[in-house]
Scaffold this motif. Sequence first.
Motif, PDB file in Angstrom:
ATOM      1  N   ASN A 155     -33.258  -6.257 -18.656  1.00  0.00           N
ATOM      2  CA  ASN A 155     -34.176  -7.381 -18.473  1.00  0.00           C
ATOM      3  C   ASN A 155     -35.284  -7.334 -19.517  1.00  0.00           C
ATOM      4  N   SER A 197     -39.698  -1.093 -10.720  1.00  0.00           N
ATOM      5  CA  SER A 197     -40.184  -2.066  -9.746  1.00  0.00           C
ATOM      6  C   SER A 197     -40.550  -1.321  -8.460  1.00  0.00           C
ATOM      7  N   ALA A 246     -37.601  -0.336  -6.380  1.00  0.00           N
ATOM      8  CA  ALA A 246     -36.866   0.788  -6.973  1.00  0.00           C
ATOM      9  C   ALA A 246     -37.567   2.108  -6.675  1.00  0.00           C
ATOM     10  N   VAL A 271     -30.753  -0.987 -17.757  1.00  0.00           N
ATOM     11  CA  VAL A 271     -31.879  -1.917 -17.833  1.00  0.00           C
ATOM     12  C   VAL A 271     -31.647  -2.886 -18.986  1.00  0.00           C
ATOM     13  N   THR A 319     -34.789  -1.783 -11.874  1.00  0.00           N
ATOM     14  CA  THR A 319     -34.702  -2.503 -10.598  1.00  0.00           C
ATOM     15  C   THR A 319     -33.744  -1.762  -9.667  1.00  0.00           C
ATOM     16  N   GLU A 339     -30.956  -2.588  -8.583  1.00  0.00           N
ATOM     17  CA  GLU A 339     -29.570  -2.713  -9.031  1.00  0.00           C
ATOM     18  C   GLU A 339     -29.202  -1.581 -10.002  1.00  0.00           C
ATOM     19  N   CYS A 340     -30.174  -1.105 -10.771  1.00  0.00           N
ATOM     20  CA  CYS A 340     -29.924  -0.009 -11.710  1.00  0.00           C
ATOM     21  C   CYS A 340     -29.731   1.316 -10.987  1.00  0.00           C
TER      22      CYS A 340
END
Length: 517
Positions: free
Chosen positions: A379, A347, A350, A377, A385, A387-388
């Motif tokens: 999704n 993203s 990211a 990952v 993202t 968060e990863c």
Amino acid sequence: MTHLDSKVLIVDDHEEARWVLRELIKTEGLTPIEAASGEEALTCFRRETPDLVLLDVWLPQIDGFAVLGRMKALQPIVPVIMVTGNGRAVDAVRAMKAGAHDYLTKPFHNRDVALTIRRALEDRWSKERVRYVPDVSAEEGRLTETMGPSALVERLMADVTRVAPTTLAVLVTGETGAGKELVARAIHANSGRARKPLIAVDCGAIPESLIERELFGHEKGAFTGAHQAVPGAFEMANGGTLFLDEIGNLPLAAQGKLLRVLEERRIRRIGGTNELAVDFRVVAATNVDLREMVDQRAFRQDLYHRLAEFRMDLPPLRERKEDIPHLVKRFMELANRELGKNVRDLSAPAMDMILAYDWPGNVRELRNQLRRAMLFVDNAEGVITPECLEMIDRRNKASGHPRPQTLIPLGELAGSGPVDWWCKDCPLTAPAALLAREGAIPFKELVGRVVAQVERSILIQVLKQANGNKAEAARLLRIDYKTIHSKLKEYGISTNPYKGQTEIKRKTQAEEVGHGR
């Protein structure tokens, strides 16, 4: 020589068996990782990249032999020791044929387990120290493919093209993880020696007692355990290229022997009487300043000039961030194949996070963090993202707000003993005040701060004793030059204040004596 930071993955569905092996591995000074099933073991294997695996044959769902096959496909160099039940010889034979390094039978003696682990790790590190680099492809010969399309990399490639066809020795300098071996591969691939072997030697991983054996080889019967003649790195590189990585860690005694071989192009195996002619091209690499080591008399000046006939300085990743999108795409493709994932992209937030980070571990750190992020990952879009990338985010925030340390004399805190410079925030001196000011701090972090302050104090004391000479300080501490160099850099300690202190002190004492004081 077993590395104390080695990780051992224990795979067994019985908790009691894991407990026994875990405690034994801790006793050996190694780090245990546990898995109770084949699937869990493969996940740990990908995520933790252990240095050795203890794998039980009988596991639920996926048996040990299937797990062994998939591990060897992912990382063939990692030794796997199979654990079989009731001394079943058929299991042992099958395990060795499937690629296991060794096997243990239950019930086993702790001493046998420890010995088997030590032997497996020593064999692993021996292969890492001196290794044949096969099939240096045309793609690896183009740094723009492996390192990125930036102008800085283009200039590096121009230097490679210029020096590769010659016989000049090349010295490649740069931070850890910057890609020094990639440059060595590119030089080899673009030279007339490309069809011959490229042999890589990690000078930083070879104990001083083994350095001659690794470089020159040995004859049968040269020492206890020498059951057959073994060629050294120089012989293995005959006709090709010898890559000496972390050359700054080579002991002074070995430096003299290396210089002689570079000048004479002849070697003699340990225990041998005949000299052998060898034809090789040398590429050396270092992440420390060899010229400074020469000034400190930790590296031979004549060897430095012999190795640095052509010098290439690699920029760190933070100075060529335009290469990061290219590297991200390349590493994601490799990791998808390695991890069996289907991650398609990052993203925009990211990517911004990755570009904002300084990457102190350079390209190697980028690759490791991407592999880790891809494991998280989940999704439907298959997109990394922010968060990863939680670990990178934490490091970005930490580096953006460094807390300055106020230094005060330790004597003012302790009121007695030798006066040294110490951090006011040191939890060793005032843990209650530190906790009250900052709230709850994990015990591990408190211990870490204490250790850092103790290390810093010791380094300063030894530098004073060594008159600011880093090589002498390293000798007194019984560590290598690279370690003390990195520690001084980590703690922001300059040697300048301590240079000449011994002479000044002696001169002052002499003057006092002369004046009758």
